[in-house]
Motif scaffolding. Structure first.
Motif, PDB file in Angstrom:
ATOM      1  N   ALA A 355       0.662  -1.194   0.428  1.00 43.92           N
ATOM      2  CA  ALA A 355       0.043  -0.148  -0.140  1.00 43.92           C
ATOM      3  C   ALA A 355       1.331   1.363  -0.149  1.00 43.92           C
ATOM      4  N   ILE A 376      -7.859   6.818   5.389  1.00 38.27           N
ATOM      5  CA  ILE A 376      -8.345   5.581   5.131  1.00 38.27           C
ATOM      6  C   ILE A 376      -8.432   4.645   6.144  1.00 38.27           C
ATOM      7  N   ASP A 400     -12.631  -1.187   0.431  1.00 36.93           N
ATOM      8  CA  ASP A 400     -12.456  -1.052  -1.009  1.00 36.93           C
ATOM      9  C   ASP A 400     -12.590   0.326  -1.074  1.00 36.93           C
ATOM     10  N   LEU A 403      -9.508   2.661  -0.843  1.00 34.15           N
ATOM     11  CA  LEU A 403      -9.241   2.422  -1.860  1.00 34.15           C
ATOM     12  C   LEU A 403      -9.156   3.043  -2.469  1.00 34.15           C
ATOM     13  N   TYR A 407      -6.367   5.808  -5.579  1.00 35.67           N
ATOM     14  CA  TYR A 407      -5.598   5.108  -5.837  1.00 35.67           C
ATOM     15  C   TYR A 407      -6.471   4.879  -7.106  1.00 35.67           C
ATOM     16  N   TRP A 440      -5.260  -0.570  -6.948  1.00 36.71           N
ATOM     17  CA  TRP A 440      -6.132  -0.775  -6.324  1.00 36.71           C
ATOM     18  C   TRP A 440      -6.737  -2.053  -5.718  1.00 36.71           C
ATOM     19  N   ARG A 444      -5.437  -4.865  -2.170  1.00 35.16           N
ATOM     20  CA  ARG A 444      -6.262  -5.322  -1.711  1.00 35.16           C
ATOM     21  C   ARG A 444      -6.026  -6.137  -1.742  1.00 35.16           C
TER      22      ARG A 444
END
Length: 621
Positions: A355, A376, A400, A403, A407, A440, A444
């Motif tokens: 990340a 986040i 999600d 993110l 991103y 992302w 993830r």
């Protein structure tokens, strides 16, 4: 493959034969034949009888064994070929293929037996040469990468030749790499009318490698004889792709791909100016299986200097491990090294390390990445939004969305700085390296902590979980992509930790239900680490790197503020700043002591004192 008898003075020029008696050389020359190989020609095959011994006059050959795609060794000028099977009387132990147009000497077993009987010193000379190559082979097996010496510059798709790129590349070489740039006009003038495939031309081209660091072959736009020669002579091909040009494979690429495996292909995406991210790279990669791609802005030499570091085996990598909320320490280490003059050429990480490095690959500063961490994990509270524990403890939808906001819909291949993330592929039971696709998605998948989040599933149905499960410190993927030094940041805890918990006192369902209704009862519950804490401790317990540390690698374990746990996301800025200041002091102390590892990382960015050499004067292309 052609052959002819050779004069004795050719033998005297080979390493290992210097100083030999003229009579010995003349006797050996009388039974020795010269042979020519084109790139891709097979000299010997694994399992065949070892009925001849060879010496390389010029060029380079690759040694292959069954079941391994890449060559296990390379053989250069002056070295023997096939000597093991020849002297041991056994079948060939490997297949040897010409990696470029080459010239060799050949002598059969019967001829060697006869000349050895007449000249007893000859076997000893050959065995000495054998010992030298065995020593070089053992160094390669120990992890020394074979450097790139020759590079062909080709136009990809409908792109026109980029003279701006070549001129900037020449200027970048003046910062430290001795380089030669060759065009057909230059080679034809020096060849005095000889054909490009004439042995003398090939020998001259191969001899240039001993004089400089890199030989660049500037191919024609079309598949001319010169373009074919460039491709056959090259260790690596650079495919120049211009924005807006047709992405369809051209005839030059088709010929190059028939000779060069993917491991020797690099796609160069040309841009007028540098930006954080670009677009359209995927369409070029869809039809081109290349080892790596590089974004290059023709506004200056910065990106080309980075490309040269990749080609010369000096690219500097930054590797970030998993570690939950401790991950903000990666930003502090990164910032401290950058401020000290280290320029990172490629970033990679696992879990929270993925990340952080993914965000840094957007060409933003660490402070902006730390702001994203706040968005986040603190603002969105994505790791404290619990759900019904059917697929995981946390509501992954919240994570999600957070993110995707940070991103965006950027693809890994469109990031200016090369980046990779590592997840654990439970379908295939191996680490999964992410180098393409939405950023992302990679972040993830790499951070899918088992039990806390549902796994990430690919379009092919593969189940991916946190990379820390299989490769928490992804040094092996980095070394597979490049040679050169690395900064490796690990966040594991060395200290032995004990927990004063009486196992028998851990409550069951009914006791927990009663405690939930009675706040006084909750206070009497044993101080057992939470599910999240146990999971995170389990993830970072994997310290394996999958690859040995090199002498040039630097391992950093940043100090973490007291009381910070793997779930202490609210203290991310404190962790960031603490690691930054601690690493900065560590670097200053090492620099004051003239640390060799730090010097090695700084060296590729410093101008060399040696005068660069370029056969072509500026502006002659």
């Amino acid at each position: 493959m052609a052959s002819q008898t050779i004069p004795s003075d050719i033998l005297s020029a080979l390493p290992g034969f210097e100083g030999s008696a003229d009579s010995d050389l003349e006797a050996l020359a009388s039974v020795t034949e010269e042979r020519e190989l084109r790139r891709g020609d097979v000299l010997v095959r694994q399992g065949d009888p070892a009925d001849a011994l060879y010496f390389v006059l010029s060029g380079r050959l690759g040694v292959y064994v069954r079941g391994v795609v890449e060559p296990i060794a390379e053989i250069g000028q002056g070295q023997p070929v096939g000597e093991m099977g020849f002297f041991a009387g056994v079948a060939r132990t490997a297949t040897v293929v010409a990696l470029r147009d080459s010239r060799l000497l050949a002598i059969t077993r019967e001829q060697f037996r006869k000349v050895s009987a007449a000249c007893p010193n000859i076997p000893g000379t050959v065995i000495t040469s054998l010992a030298r190559r065995l020593s070089a082979s053992s160094q390669t097996a120990a992890g020394m990468a074979t450097p790139v010496r020759t590079v062909a510059i080709l136009s990809a798709g409908g792109s026109s030749p980029s003279y701006d790129f070549i001129e900037l590349l020449r200027r970048a070489c003046e910062g430290g790499s001795r380089a030669i740039f060759l065009t057909q006009k230059e080679v034809s003038a020096r060849g005095q009318g000889r054909a490009l495939d004439h042995p003398a031309t090939s020998a001259w081209l191969n001899a240039l490698e001993a004089e400089v660091d890199l030989v660049f072959y500037v191919a024609d736009r079309t598949l001319t004889d010169w373009t074919r020669k460039c491709i056959r002579q090259a260790d690596v091909i650079l495919l120049l792709a211009a924005a807006g040009a047709s992405v369809d494979l051209n005839e030059v690429e088709l010929f190059a791909f028939s000779i060069h495996p993917p491991s020797t292909r690099r796609l160069i995406m040309l841009h007028a100016a540098r930006s954080g991210v670009v677009s359209g790279t995927a369409s070029w990669l869809a039809t081109r299986d290349v080892f790596m791609h590089h974004h290059v802005a023709v506004q200056d030499t910065k990106d080309l200097t980075r490309l040269l570091r990749f080609l010369s085996g000096k690219a500097v990598g930054f590797i970030a491990s998993g570690g939950g909320a401790l991950g903000s320490a990666h930003l502090g280490v990164y910032k401290a090294f950058c401020e000290s003059g280290i320029e990172f050429d490629i970033l990679g990480g696992t879990s929270v390390g993925a990340a952080m490095t993914a965000a840094l690959a957007y060409s933003v500063d660490p402070e902006r990445v730390d702001e994203g961490t706040h968005n986040i994990f603190v603002k969105s509270r994505s790791f404290s939004r619990y759900t019904l524990p059917r697929y995981g403890l946390l509501d992954h939808k919240v994570f999600d969305r957070a993110l995707q906001v940070e991103y965006r819909d950027v693809l890994i291949e469109d990031l200016w700085t090369p980046f990779f993330a590592v997840s654990s592929n439970l379908s295939e039971r191996r680490p999964q390296v992410h180098r393409r696709g939405p950023v992302w998605h990679a972040v993830r998948a790499s951070g899918s902590v088992p039990g806390m989040l549902p796994p990430f599933f690919t379009e092919r149905g593969e189940m991916l979980v946190d990379g820390g499960l299989m490769d928490n410190v992804p040094l092996a993927p980095m070394k597979a992509l490049k040679a050169g030094p690395n900064v490796i940041v690990t966040l594991y805890v060395d200290e032995r930790t004990t927990y004063p918990v009486d196992y028998a006192t851990i409550p069951g369902l009914l006791e927990l239900a009663a405690a939930a209704l009675n706040p006084f009862a909750r206070r009497r519950l044993p101080k057992v680490p939470s599910i999240a804490q146990v999971i995170m401790l389990s993830m970072v317990a994997n310290r394996r790197t999958g690859a040995p540390f090199a002498d040039s690698d630097i391992l950093i374990k940043p100090e973490i503020p007291d009381g910070v746990r793997f779930t202490s996301w609210d203290r991310h800025e404190e962790v960031f700043q603490h690691a930054y200041h601690g690493t900065l002091l560590w670097i200053e102390a090492r620099m004051a002591a003239n640390d060799a590892q730090l010097s090695a990382m700084l060296a590729p960015n410093r101008p060399a004192s040696a005068t660069p050499r370029s056969i072509l004067a500026p502006g002659t292309l």
